[in-house]
Design a protein around this motif. Sequence first.
Motif, PDB file in Angstrom:
ATOM      1  N   LEU A  85       0.822  -1.196   0.000  1.00  9.94           N
ATOM      2  CA  LEU A  85       0.000   0.000   0.000  1.00  9.94           C
ATOM      3  C   LEU A  85       0.861   1.254   0.000  1.00  9.94           C
ATOM      4  CD1 LEU A  85      -2.694  -1.149   2.601  1.00  9.94           C
ATOM      5  CD2 LEU A  85      -2.829  -1.230   0.097  1.00  9.94           C
ATOM      6  N   PRO A  86       0.286   2.410  -0.311  1.00 13.88           N
ATOM      7  CA  PRO A  86       1.075   3.656  -0.319  1.00 13.88           C
ATOM      8  C   PRO A  86       1.732   3.991   1.021  1.00 13.88           C
ATOM      9  CG  PRO A  86      -0.989   3.963  -1.497  1.00 13.88           C
ATOM     10  CD  PRO A  86      -1.069   2.605  -0.860  1.00 13.88           C
ATOM     11  N   ASP A  87       1.100   3.554   2.136  1.00 14.06           N
ATOM     12  CA  ASP A  87       1.700   3.857   3.443  1.00 14.06           C
ATOM     13  C   ASP A  87       2.804   2.876   3.810  1.00 14.06           C
ATOM     14  OD1 ASP A  87       0.262   1.597   3.873  1.00 14.06           O
ATOM     15  OD2 ASP A  87      -0.925   2.378   5.544  1.00 14.06           O
ATOM     16  N   GLY A  88       3.197   1.986   2.917  1.00 11.76           N
ATOM     17  CA  GLY A  88       4.295   1.055   3.151  1.00 11.76           C
ATOM     18  C   GLY A  88       3.897  -0.224   3.835  1.00 11.76           C
ATOM     19  N   THR A  89       2.617  -0.504   3.968  1.00  7.71           N
ATOM     20  CA  THR A  89       2.172  -1.737   4.619  1.00  7.71           C
ATOM     21  C   THR A  89       1.554  -2.669   3.595  1.00  7.71           C
ATOM     22  OG1 THR A  89      -0.025  -0.854   5.102  1.00  7.71           O
ATOM     23  CG2 THR A  89       1.711  -0.468   6.746  1.00  7.71           C
ATOM     24  N   ALA A  90       1.456  -3.935   4.032  1.00 11.82           N
ATOM     25  CA  ALA A  90       0.824  -4.945   3.184  1.00 11.82           C
ATOM     26  C   ALA A  90       0.019  -5.879   4.069  1.00 11.82           C
ATOM     27  CB  ALA A  90       1.862  -5.724   2.393  1.00 11.82           C
ATOM     28  N   GLU A  91      -1.212  -6.165   3.694  1.00 10.02           N
ATOM     29  CA  GLU A  91      -2.088  -7.048   4.453  1.00 10.02           C
ATOM     30  C   GLU A  91      -2.058  -8.433   3.803  1.00 10.02           C
ATOM     31  OE1 GLU A  91      -3.743  -6.445   7.146  1.00 10.02           O
ATOM     32  OE2 GLU A  91      -3.391  -4.276   7.326  1.00 10.02           O
ATOM     33  N   TYR A  92      -1.676  -9.460   4.597  1.00  5.93           N
ATOM     34  CA  TYR A  92      -1.573 -10.814   4.036  1.00  5.93           C
ATOM     35  C   TYR A  92      -2.783 -11.679   4.392  1.00  5.93           C
ATOM     36  CZ  TYR A  92       3.292  -9.613   3.100  1.00  5.93           C
ATOM     37  OH  TYR A  92       4.429  -9.003   2.637  1.00  5.93           O
TER      38      TYR A  92
END
Length: 1015
Positions: free
Chosen positions: A20-27
Motif C-alpha cells: 500500500l502507499p503507506d508502506g504496509t501490506a495485508e496478508y
Amino acid sequence: MVHVEYNGAVLGDSSKTAVLPDGTAEYDFITSFECSPDGPNSLDVLVQKPLLLTVLEVVPKEKKKPEKITPLGQAVVDLLPLLQGVRSLKVFAPLYAVPASPSEMLHPEATSGLEVTVSTKELLLSATQFSSGNLLSITLEAAYSVPEAFTTDAQQNYMACLQIPAAGEKELPLLFKNGILKADGEKEPLPRPKNWPLGSILAPRALNIPDSFIIGGRYEDEDGELTKSEDKEFRMQAESTKRIVWDTERRCFLDAAAVAVLQKRIAECRYWPVELCRMSMASAGKGKVTKIDKGDEDKQIAFHGVAYVNMAHLLCPGVQQIRGAFRVFNYDDSEVFEKTKIQYSIFRDLRSQLSLVKEGLGNSPVSKAAPSKAPKEEKDSSATQYSEAGTFLVMEIKLDRPLVPKRLREELIRRVKELIPPHPALPPRMEGARKVVEDYHKRVTSVALAILREYHELFGKQQADQGVMDHETLEEQKRQLNYELNTSGKYFAFKEQLKYSVVKIVREKYLKTTAFETKEQLQAFLSELYVYLVDNMHIALNKLLSGEDVSPAPPSCATRKQLWLFAREAEANKDLKLASVFYQQRIARDQRSVQSWMDYGAFCLLYEDATKAQECFQQAVCLDPQHIQSLLLCGIAAVKLQHYEEAEIFFEDACCLEPTSIIAWTLSGLFYETQNNYIQAERNFREAKKLLRAQFEEEGRILEAAEGEGKKPSSSSTDPEKIPDVSADKQAVEGVTSKEEATALQQAPEGNLQAEQVHSDFQSSTSQDGQPAASCPAPGPQPLPCTIFMKTVEFLMKVNAIRFVNKALAHELLLSLQEGPSYAYYMALAWSYMLQEDFPRCEECLSEAVRINPLNPNVWAQKGHLCYLQKDFVNAKECYERVISFVEDAEDMHFVYLRLGSIYLEEKEYGRAKNIYLLACDNSASCLTWLGVGIACYRLEEMLEAEDALSEANALNNTNAEVWGYLALICLQGGRQLEAEQCYKYTVKLGLQNEALLQEIRAAQHRFGFGDPSL
C-alpha cells in the motif's frame, strides 16, 4: 508474499499482495502445524526452534520472461512463550534484509517487520506442569586454541554434542553443528548475540535470538577451569588466534520427572562429557543420498575429543547458571567412564541415531541402553593434539529456576527466631507491700547514717570510739544534737525523706487511699501505723548496727571501656576467674550493649565453654537481629558444638543480610568446606574475591581522585567492616584442638605450612584476591589484606575462633606457595601457636616475621611476649626496649609497658619502672598501671606519690588485694594505726596471693607494733 516454514517443513505461502502507499501490506494468511510429544514437532523442538518467515518479492511475468521471485528479508518468531502459560502470542517480528537484496541496497537503514499471531487450541503445558518443570538452556560459545591441523575447508563440519537425562532410561542429545573456524584476528566482540540452531539461512542476522546475548566476564569469576591468574595470559592469546565459533543456544524443557533425574544424575556424577569432533561433509549430486544418510558405519571420526563439565554447581542453593572454560582431552573410553560413568560415545556408538546431516534432534530421545555398532575411529595422533594445543571449550548452562531453591530472607529470619526465641519483655514494675517496706528500711538506714555523721561533726569520732559513756553525758549530747538538727533545718529535711516511703506503706500495705469517716477511725489507724513503723525502724537499725566492722567496698566507678581493659589484663595474667568477673560487670553496666555480649562470648569461646559463648552471641542477636558479626559468631559457636544445621542457617542469614561482606562469604565458604561441600565453598570464596576486588578498585579510584586534588586520602581499609574489639593477646590454650587442624598447621623450620585439610579441589579455585588484631597488628594506617583469607583471619583472631583461623591460614599458605607466606601470615600463625603454648613453633614463626619485616614494632612486641611467657626475662626486656624505641607504637603497647615495668621491678630498677608505668598510665590507665607506679614510688621511698598512685589504682578497682597491701605498708610507715588496720583487713579479706608482700606487711606490723587487729 510470505513463505512460512518450521523445523525444515514448509507450512505454506501467502497470497501475493501489493504494498500500500503507506508502506504496509495485508496478508491475512493462516497456516498450522501439529505439535505432539511423539511427532516431529515435539515440545523439545518447540522450545528451541523458531518459526521462520521469508518475505519474497514477486515480479510479474513479462513477454517471454517467467515470473521472478526475489527474497527480500526474513523474520523469526520465538514460540517459547506458548509453553509459559499463554494460548495466543502476538508479536512484531523484525524483518532482516537478505544480503544484496533490493531491500538492503535501497533501504539499508530501514526497519520493518511482520505482525504475527501464533495460537494453540489448548495450553501446551498446564500451570502445574510448567511450575514443576524447568527450562534448560545450553550455549556453546567457542573452542579456543584448536589444533594447527584444523583448516577452513568447506567440507569439514565441526560439531559438539552432549546428552541431557530425560525421564526413564532415555537421553536427550543436544547437537551443535556448523562451527565456524576463524583464523587469527580480533577477539569475538562482547556482548554478542546468541544464535538459533538453524544452520544457514538467507538473512544471517535473523539467526540472532532476540534479547539473548553472550556477556562474558572475568575469568576468575567463572565456574570452569583455567580461572587462575597464571591462566589469564594464555586465554587472552587464545581468544585472538585460530578458534571455532558456534555462539549457538539450544533449549529443552524438562518435566518434573526429568528434573528429578537431572538432580539425581548430577549428584551421582558431577562431571558430564561434552564430545567434540570434526566430520567430513560428503557432497552428493541431485537426488543422491550421502554416505552418512545411508548409515555408513565405516566413516572415520576425526579429532574426537571430550571436555568434562562440572555440573555440581547447579546443586548449590539458588544457582541457575554456570559458565566457564573446560579443557578438551582426547577421547579415551576408560577415562570417560572413570569420570562420568558413561560407557558409550555419542558420535561413535550412537551416531546412526543422530541426524547429522539434517538439522535437528530426531523424533525421540536416544536410548542409552542400545548403542549401535561402533564405527572405526582414527588411531593416529589427531585426538592427542587437543591436549598438546591446550584446546578448551567455553560454554554456558542455564536453568529457568534453580534445582535447589535458595532460602528466602524471610525464611532465614523465621529460622533464626526459632533458634533464638526473643526474650520476654520485663514485667511491669509493681510496688507491692514487700517492695515499699524494703524502701522504708533503706530510707531509715540512710537517715540514721546522716544523723551519725552529724553526731561525729559535733562531738568527734574519737570520743564515740572510746567506749561506754555515762548517762548524763549521753543525754547532754542528745539535747545538743536535737537543737542543732532543729535550728539548721536538717530535722525537717530528714522527716521529708521518710515521708514519701510512709505514704507508700499506707497505700500499698494498708490499702488506705480515701479519707476516714470518723476521728476515732483515724486515731486507731495512726496508733497501728505508729507501732508498725517503729518496729520496722528497729529492724532496719539492727541490720545496720549488726553488720561487719569492715563495710562493703563501694562499687567501682570504672567505665565499660576500662572494664574491658581490666578483663584483658586478667587474661594476660591467666586470672580467668577475675577476667570473667570484669566481663560480667561490663554487661551489668549496660545489658543492651551488643559489643559487651560479644566480647564475653569470645572469652567464653576460648577459655570456658562453647555453650556459654553461644548464649552470649545469641543474646547479641536478640538485641540486634541485623548485627552481622553476632550472626557469624553464632555460626562459629554452633560449629564448635557440632550443630551444623544451625550453623548453616546463621552463615546463610549473614550473607543474605549483608551481601557485600567479604568476611561473611569467606567464613561461610570455610564452613561448607568442613561439611565437604566443596562446590558451595568455592562459590562463596569466589563471591568474596569479587567483593574484595571491587573494594580495591573503589579505593584506587578514591586514591587517584585525592591525588588529583592534592589531598591525602583517608583510607577506608583500616576498618572496612565493624569487627569486635576483642583482645588477641591471649596466652592460654583452647580446650581441644583437633588432629586435623594440628596436621594442617605442621610447620617445618623453613616456614612451609602443610595445609593438608584443604581439599585438592581448591588448589585450582583459590586465587589472590577491621582493624588489626591486638596481638599481631601492623603499625599506622593499614592497607587492605591482600587476600580474603587474611582479611577474615583478622576478624577471627578478635573472636578467638582458632579452628577457623587455622583453616583460613591453610588456604592462605596454598596461595603463597610460589612467593612464600607473608608477614601477616606468620604473625597470625604465631598467635595461634602462642594460644596453644607451642612456644618452639611460635618462635619459628616470629623469626620468619622478623626476617620479612624487621622494622615492625609489633613483631618485636610479640617476640617479647613469647620470651616473657617462657620466663626469659633478659630477652623479653631487650625486645620490649626495642619496641618503645620505635617512632611508631605497637598495637599492644599497654602490655609492653606492663611487662617491661614488671621486669624492671624484679631487677630493682625502680626509677625506670616508675617511668615505664607512667607511660602506661598516659597510654591507657588501669589499676595495674597505677599499682606499678605506686610500687616503684614506695621502693624509692616517695611515700606521698606512692599513696596518690595507689589511691588512683583503688579508685579504678577497689578489689585488688595488692593495692590494699601496699597502702597498708604506707600507713604503717606513716604511723596511721586505724588506716593501717583497715587496709590490712581488706588485704586479707580479698585474699592476697603474693606471699612475699604478705610477709613484708607482717614484718612491718611486728616492727611498728600495730596494724594487725588480731594481735
